[in-house]
Design a protein around this motif. Sequence first.
Motif, PDB file in Angstrom:
ATOM      1  N   ILE A 144       0.839  -1.204   0.000  1.00 45.76           N
ATOM      2  CA  ILE A 144       0.000   0.000   0.000  1.00 45.76           C
ATOM      3  C   ILE A 144       0.873   1.253   0.000  1.00 45.76           C
ATOM      4  O   ILE A 144       0.411   2.353  -0.302  1.00 45.76           O
ATOM      5  CB  ILE A 144      -0.966   0.030   1.199  1.00 45.76           C
ATOM      6  N   ALA A 145       2.160   1.092   0.343  1.00 46.43           N
ATOM      7  CA  ALA A 145       3.083   2.238   0.291  1.00 46.43           C
ATOM      8  C   ALA A 145       4.511   1.703   0.269  1.00 46.43           C
ATOM      9  O   ALA A 145       4.773   0.562   0.687  1.00 46.43           O
ATOM     10  CB  ALA A 145       2.879   3.158   1.489  1.00 46.43           C
ATOM     11  N   ALA A 146       5.413   2.546  -0.225  1.00 45.55           N
ATOM     12  CA  ALA A 146       6.855   2.215  -0.216  1.00 45.55           C
ATOM     13  C   ALA A 146       7.609   3.540  -0.160  1.00 45.55           C
ATOM     14  O   ALA A 146       7.118   4.560  -0.680  1.00 45.55           O
ATOM     15  CB  ALA A 146       7.237   1.424  -1.460  1.00 45.55           C
ATOM     16  N   LEU A 147       8.762   3.519   0.500  1.00 44.14           N
ATOM     17  CA  LEU A 147       9.537   4.767   0.569  1.00 44.14           C
ATOM     18  C   LEU A 147      11.009   4.454   0.770  1.00 44.14           C
ATOM     19  O   LEU A 147      11.375   3.351   1.180  1.00 44.14           O
ATOM     20  CB  LEU A 147       9.026   5.666   1.696  1.00 44.14           C
ATOM     21  N   TYR A 148      11.823   5.430   0.433  1.00 41.70           N
ATOM     22  CA  TYR A 148      13.233   5.351   0.822  1.00 41.70           C
ATOM     23  C   TYR A 148      13.690   6.731   1.282  1.00 41.70           C
ATOM     24  O   TYR A 148      13.136   7.760   0.855  1.00 41.70           O
ATOM     25  CB  TYR A 148      14.133   4.804  -0.294  1.00 41.70           C
ATOM     26  N   VAL A 149      14.694   6.728   2.136  1.00 41.66           N
ATOM     27  CA  VAL A 149      15.374   7.951   2.553  1.00 41.66           C
ATOM     28  C   VAL A 149      16.794   7.837   2.027  1.00 41.66           C
ATOM     29  O   VAL A 149      17.442   6.796   2.180  1.00 41.66           O
ATOM     30  CB  VAL A 149      15.384   8.118   4.088  1.00 41.66           C
ATOM     31  N   LEU A 150      17.249   8.873   1.351  1.00 43.67           N
ATOM     32  CA  LEU A 150      18.603   8.889   0.782  1.00 43.67           C
ATOM     33  C   LEU A 150      19.463   9.868   1.579  1.00 43.67           C
ATOM     34  O   LEU A 150      19.169  11.072   1.635  1.00 43.67           O
ATOM     35  CB  LEU A 150      18.545   9.302  -0.690  1.00 43.67           C
ATOM     36  N   TYR A 151      20.489   9.309   2.251  1.00 39.27           N
ATOM     37  CA  TYR A 151      21.407  10.127   3.050  1.00 39.27           C
ATOM     38  C   TYR A 151      22.609  10.461   2.158  1.00 39.27           C
ATOM     39  O   TYR A 151      23.572   9.708   2.072  1.00 39.27           O
ATOM     40  CB  TYR A 151      21.853   9.355   4.293  1.00 39.27           C
ATOM     41  N   GLY A 152      22.472  11.564   1.440  1.00 39.65           N
ATOM     42  CA  GLY A 152      23.543  11.983   0.522  1.00 39.65           C
ATOM     43  C   GLY A 152      23.974  13.402   0.874  1.00 39.65           C
ATOM     44  O   GLY A 152      23.810  13.826   2.015  1.00 39.65           O
ATOM     45  N   PRO A 153      24.469  14.172  -0.105  1.00 41.12           N
ATOM     46  CA  PRO A 153      24.773  15.594   0.180  1.00 41.12           C
ATOM     47  C   PRO A 153      23.532  16.292   0.771  1.00 41.12           C
ATOM     48  O   PRO A 153      23.633  17.155   1.627  1.00 41.12           O
ATOM     49  CB  PRO A 153      25.111  16.146  -1.200  1.00 41.12           C
ATOM     50  N   ARG A 154      22.336  15.887   0.294  1.00 43.91           N
ATOM     51  CA  ARG A 154      21.085  16.309   0.927  1.00 43.91           C
ATOM     52  C   ARG A 154      20.411  15.040   1.458  1.00 43.91           C
ATOM     53  O   ARG A 154      20.704  13.930   0.996  1.00 43.91           O
ATOM     54  CB  ARG A 154      20.153  16.979  -0.111  1.00 43.91           C
ATOM     55  N   THR A 155      19.548  15.205   2.436  1.00 36.88           N
ATOM     56  CA  THR A 155      18.759  14.050   2.887  1.00 36.88           C
ATOM     57  C   THR A 155      17.372  14.195   2.265  1.00 36.88           C
ATOM     58  O   THR A 155      16.690  15.201   2.479  1.00 36.88           O
ATOM     59  CB  THR A 155      18.664  14.015   4.423  1.00 36.88           C
ATOM     60  N   THR A 156      17.008  13.191   1.441  1.00 31.04           N
ATOM     61  CA  THR A 156      15.705  13.285   0.755  1.00 31.04           C
ATOM     62  C   THR A 156      14.880  12.035   1.053  1.00 31.04           C
ATOM     63  O   THR A 156      15.424  10.976   1.381  1.00 31.04           O
ATOM     64  CB  THR A 156      15.905  13.386  -0.771  1.00 31.04           C
ATOM     65  N   LEU A 157      13.568  12.205   0.983  1.00 31.41           N
ATOM     66  CA  LEU A 157      12.636  11.089   1.203  1.00 31.41           C
ATOM     67  C   LEU A 157      11.748  10.993  -0.041  1.00 31.41           C
ATOM     68  O   LEU A 157      11.219  12.021  -0.494  1.00 31.41           O
ATOM     69  CB  LEU A 157      11.778  11.348   2.444  1.00 31.41           C
TER      70      LEU A 157
END
Length: 313
Positions: A144-157
């Motif tokens: 019903i949902a999926a997500l990732y958080v990317l810890y790079g130069p910026r932190t994005t979801l």
Amino acid sequence: MGEPGKTPMQIDLRRHLREKEIDRDLTRLICEIADASKYIVNSIRTGDLGVAGTSNLYGEEQLALDVLSDRILRKRLTYSGVVNTIVSEETDEIIKVDSNGSGRFAVAYDPLDGSSLVDVNLAVGTIVSIFEGDDIMQPGRKQIAALYVLYGPRTTLVYTSGDGVYEFNMNHLMEYTLTQKVSLLAESGGIYSPGGQRNLYSKGVEALVSKLEEEGSKLRYSGGLVPDFNQILLKGKGMFLYPHLKGKPQGKLRLLYELNPMAFIMEQAGGAASNGKIPILDVQPESIDQTEPLFIGCRKEVELAERLIAELG
Ligand code: AFP
């Protein structure tokens, strides 16, 4: 006049989910995961890079950050009151959570995918797959949902709940504010991200890589699924592959908490994800540690991969 630290146009994650009328319990769960990522990004920046002295299901030595990130996320999921079942890359069994009967969701996650890259300062990520009910072994199409958080130069979801893909950026107040709705432009050529060892590629995969390069695709591979996938998704072109290999017919990446969430996001953005034969989202999981070959990105490239593998293996 907007709130301090936010331009009037900035929409934070909770407001976005509310305005899209996402289910209240699912909103709560996504926001809990977003909150957990604030602690994970701090632990990456300042935490101990040492070894935890334990190993996970795959016999891989667990870094302190793996264990810490798993603990942070599991705690938030357990006390969210809306989760009844958990599977983590860092544990070797399905965990039942007592939410006094209010637990609605089953969650599979990789708390810190690519953790071995932190000590060389490359980007890593958290990947989460969410099902309704208490069965975590459903085909990915039931998410019903999926997500990732990317810890790079910026932190994005980046998340999807089945109605498009949205990217958020963590601002200086550590709040996630909406940056864009993601749509995958099926551009020809571009980039390709080939995992595994090329000398172990099958004839079909070797032919795929040669074809992509003939068409002008450039190799972009960091060894971290989340940044490598995110690049394909946001540039809107090319494909990521971690194929079947000689001696490793099932590839390396885990179905439950790497392939299923990424495949859901990619399909929602207009792309495709295959194990070389069928869509990833149609694979029936048989075990929590199941791995599958992965070809994911623009539909045209994934169809080319399936065609060449059907012809050449
Ligand atoms: P770790 O989480 O064990 O670092 O593995 C990361 C990963 O699962 C995925 O993020 C990468 O795409 C893939 O492994 C890289 O594997 P290779 O090192 O074999 O290229």
